[in-house]
Design an enzyme around this catalytic site. Structure first.
Site, PDB file in Angstrom:
ATOM      1  N   GLU A 155       0.871  -1.139  -0.225  1.00  8.27           N
ATOM      2  CA  GLU A 155      -0.157   0.192  -0.045  1.00  8.27           C
ATOM      3  C   GLU A 155       0.894   1.014   0.115  1.00  8.27           C
ATOM      4  O   GLU A 155       1.289   1.612   1.020  1.00  8.27           O
ATOM      5  CB  GLU A 155      -1.178   0.213   1.309  1.00  8.27           C
ATOM      6  CG  GLU A 155      -1.842  -0.992   1.013  1.00  8.27           C
ATOM      7  CD  GLU A 155      -2.897  -1.146   0.187  1.00  8.27           C
ATOM      8  OE1 GLU A 155      -3.419  -0.219  -0.576  1.00  8.27           O
ATOM      9  OE2 GLU A 155      -3.531  -2.312   0.360  1.00  8.27           O
ATOM     10  N   CYS A 173      -2.414   9.746   2.199  1.00  5.87           N
ATOM     11  CA  CYS A 173      -1.187   9.097   0.709  1.00  5.87           C
ATOM     12  C   CYS A 173      -2.618   9.000  -0.410  1.00  5.87           C
ATOM     13  O   CYS A 173      -2.099   9.033  -1.936  1.00  5.87           O
ATOM     14  CB  CYS A 173      -1.196   7.559   0.935  1.00  5.87           C
ATOM     15  SG  CYS A 173      -2.183   6.083   1.532  1.00  5.87           S
TER      16      CYS A 173
END
Length: 527
Positions: free
Chosen positions: A223, A257
């Site tokens: 991720e 993010c």
């Protein structure tokens, strides 16, 4: 509720061997495979979080300056609700599935998909959402029946130490252990053999982990991040776009993010968009971001200096914000207009409260630039008409997307989340977390009475090929030009469905309608 937060102490590297061996031995002893064992562990983890909420709030405040609201919504409540959701559905998810698309002859072998745990897994967390992004994968690993070692980010030390305490006092220590450390400790962990590695963090570290995992053919879920574009067309609702994209860069002080890294704005609406950004910021923080209890801080001095350097080195023009305080690690939401895709604010992931605006002439240019900057970002955020946003989704790749919003897709706990290309691989959250740590094993059982039917597979093969082809060969419904053949008989018999199954479904609907019509007419005749 306890508010005590222990000190962070790194785990001795010499201890890793026994920790990992114990976890693997527990898995090999089948300890984590019973569903009830998994549920008990998840329930204990729930109460471990619940009973330490006050301490978690304090740890998040200490590490990131998180407000009580953000701490609950993005961390505490997120994890607790995730556990409850998984507990409610685990029995259903873990059941064998009937294999789809089976011929009648193959159905005799009971083809099915069995859900097996992968084994002993390593979870490496990150600092921006320390509980959500570390405990979240752990929930999936436990639910799937694995043993797990987790390594929280040392950049959020209070959260890491508290996490270790909660796990040690809540979960079976022979199956689940939290270890601490920085680069040397993480490197030592990667030298161990794992059945899966789950990592959340930067792309550069993701490459290191991928290379190390490849040595032992260990599967990974990564991720990562990305230079995520937002696109605002001249037909967008400018006020809503400004409000939502400003929010996307103030949550966790922009340390998200999936928030937009830059915004491609049609020149025609640029000035009004900037005005609306100012209105939104004033509405969110009437007395300024620094004085607001709702605005967080940059995680540490190193990250603060990195962001300051980006602002100092940009050739763009600051339109709004720019106030900084190194002592408090404070950085005001800062809007900067740039005119070159090579500018650091476009070419690099800021991961902070910097809102880079890039004026474009039209949607064509916006899509071209977005693809040039990063062809596989973690997220994409188009604002405009349905036709315009559909085009963006069609012509831009991304791990996920939110149309007319800032990363809403990433705020749904039960929606699968993950990157594509160099923004990540694999997905988790909700059922996807269970699937992430599960091997879907195809299984068949061949009964003894079928031996005569299976005789065709045994040598000698003389005279058997024709028989086999008669049983197995399919006929194409298309010609050599790739065009589908039209078969009037099939069309009529299937009521235009084009397949036997579809035809049966349509006949069923017609039958139901006929019965309903008959009953209606019978009632009318009695009146």
């Amino acid at each position: 509720m306890s508010t005590s937060i222990p000190e962070l102490n790194f785990t001795p590297i010499d201890a890793f061997h026994s920790i990992v061996d114990e976890a693997r031995a527990s898995f090999n002893a089948q300890k984590t495979k019973p569903i009830e064992f998994r549920l008990v562990q998840l329930r204990k983890l729930y109460w471990g979080l619940k009973d330490n909420e006050a301490a978690i709030y304090e740890a998040l405040k200490r590490d990131l300056g998180k407000s009580t609201f953000e701490a609950y919504v993005t961390e505490i409540g997120w994890c607790e609700n995730d556990i409850l959701f998984v507990c409610k559905n685990l029995q259903k998810w873990a059941k064998d599935e009937a294999a789809p698309d089976m011929l009648l002859t193959n159905k005799l072998l009971s083809p099915r998909i069995r859900k097996d745990p992968l084994g002993c897994v390593l979870i490496i967390g990150t600092y921006n959402f320390p509980f959500q992004l570390t405990i979240g994968p752990l929930i999936g690993a436990i639910a799937a029946g694995n043993t797990a070692i987790i390594k929280p980010s040392e950049n959020a030390p209070a959260c890491a130490a508290l996490m270790q305490q909660i796990i040690a006092t809540s979960l079976d220590p022979s199956c689940y252990t939290c270890v601490q450390g920085a680069i040397p400790e993480t490197t030592a962990l990667l030298d161990k053999k794992w059945d899966k590695i789950f990592y959340t963090g930067s792309a550069n570290v993701g490459k290191i982990i991928s290379r190390k995992a490849a040595e032992t053919l260990t599967p990974v879920t990564l991720e990562l991040g990305g230079r995520n574009p937002a696109i605002v067309t001249r037909n967008a609702d400018i006020r809503l776009a400004a409000r939502r994209l400003m929010w996307g860069k103030i949550v966790n002080s922009g340390q998200v993010c999936i928030s937009q890294n830059y915004i491609l704005v049609d020149r025609e609406v640029l000035s009004s968009f900037v005005e609306e950004l100012a209105v939104a910021l004033k509405e969110y923080y009437p007395n300024g971001a620094k004085a607001s209890p709702d605005y967080g801080r940059i995680v540490n001095e190193r990250q603060w200096k990195r962001l300051k350097k980006m602002i100092d080195e940009t050739r763009g023009k600051i339109l709004m914000g720019g106030m900084m305080d190194e002592g408090e690690k404070f950085m005001e939401p800062t809007v900067i207009q740039v005119d070159n895709v090579a500018d650091s604010l476009i070419a690099e992931e800021s991961f902070g409260p910097i809102i880079a605006l890039f004026p474009v002439n039209d949607l064509d240019q916006a899509i071209r630039i977005a693809n040039e900057v990063h062809s596989t970002p973690l997220g994409a955020y188009p604002f405009g008409t349905r036709k315009e946003t559909d085009r963006v989704l069609r012509e831009l790749r991304s791990g996920g997307a939110s149309v007319n919003d800032a990363f809403y897709h990433g705020s749904i706990p039960t929606l699968a989340f993950g990157g594509v290309g160099d923004s990540g691989q694999g997905a988790y959250r909700g059922k996807a977390s269970f699937d992430c740590f599960t091997h879907r094993r195809s299984v068949t059982t061949t009964p003894g009475w079928m031996e005569s039917l299976l005789n065709v597979r045994y040598p000698p093969y003389e005279g058997k090929l024709a028989k086999f082809r008669k049983m197995a060969d399919l006929s194409p419904d298309f010609d050599r030009e790739g065009q589908v053949k039209f078969n009037l008989i099939t069309y009529v018999l299937s009521l235009g469905a084009g397949s036997a199954l579809g035809g049966v479904a349509r006949y069923a609907v017609v039958l139901i309608m006929a019965i309903a019509a008959r009953q209606y007419l019978e009632r009318r005749s009695k009146l």
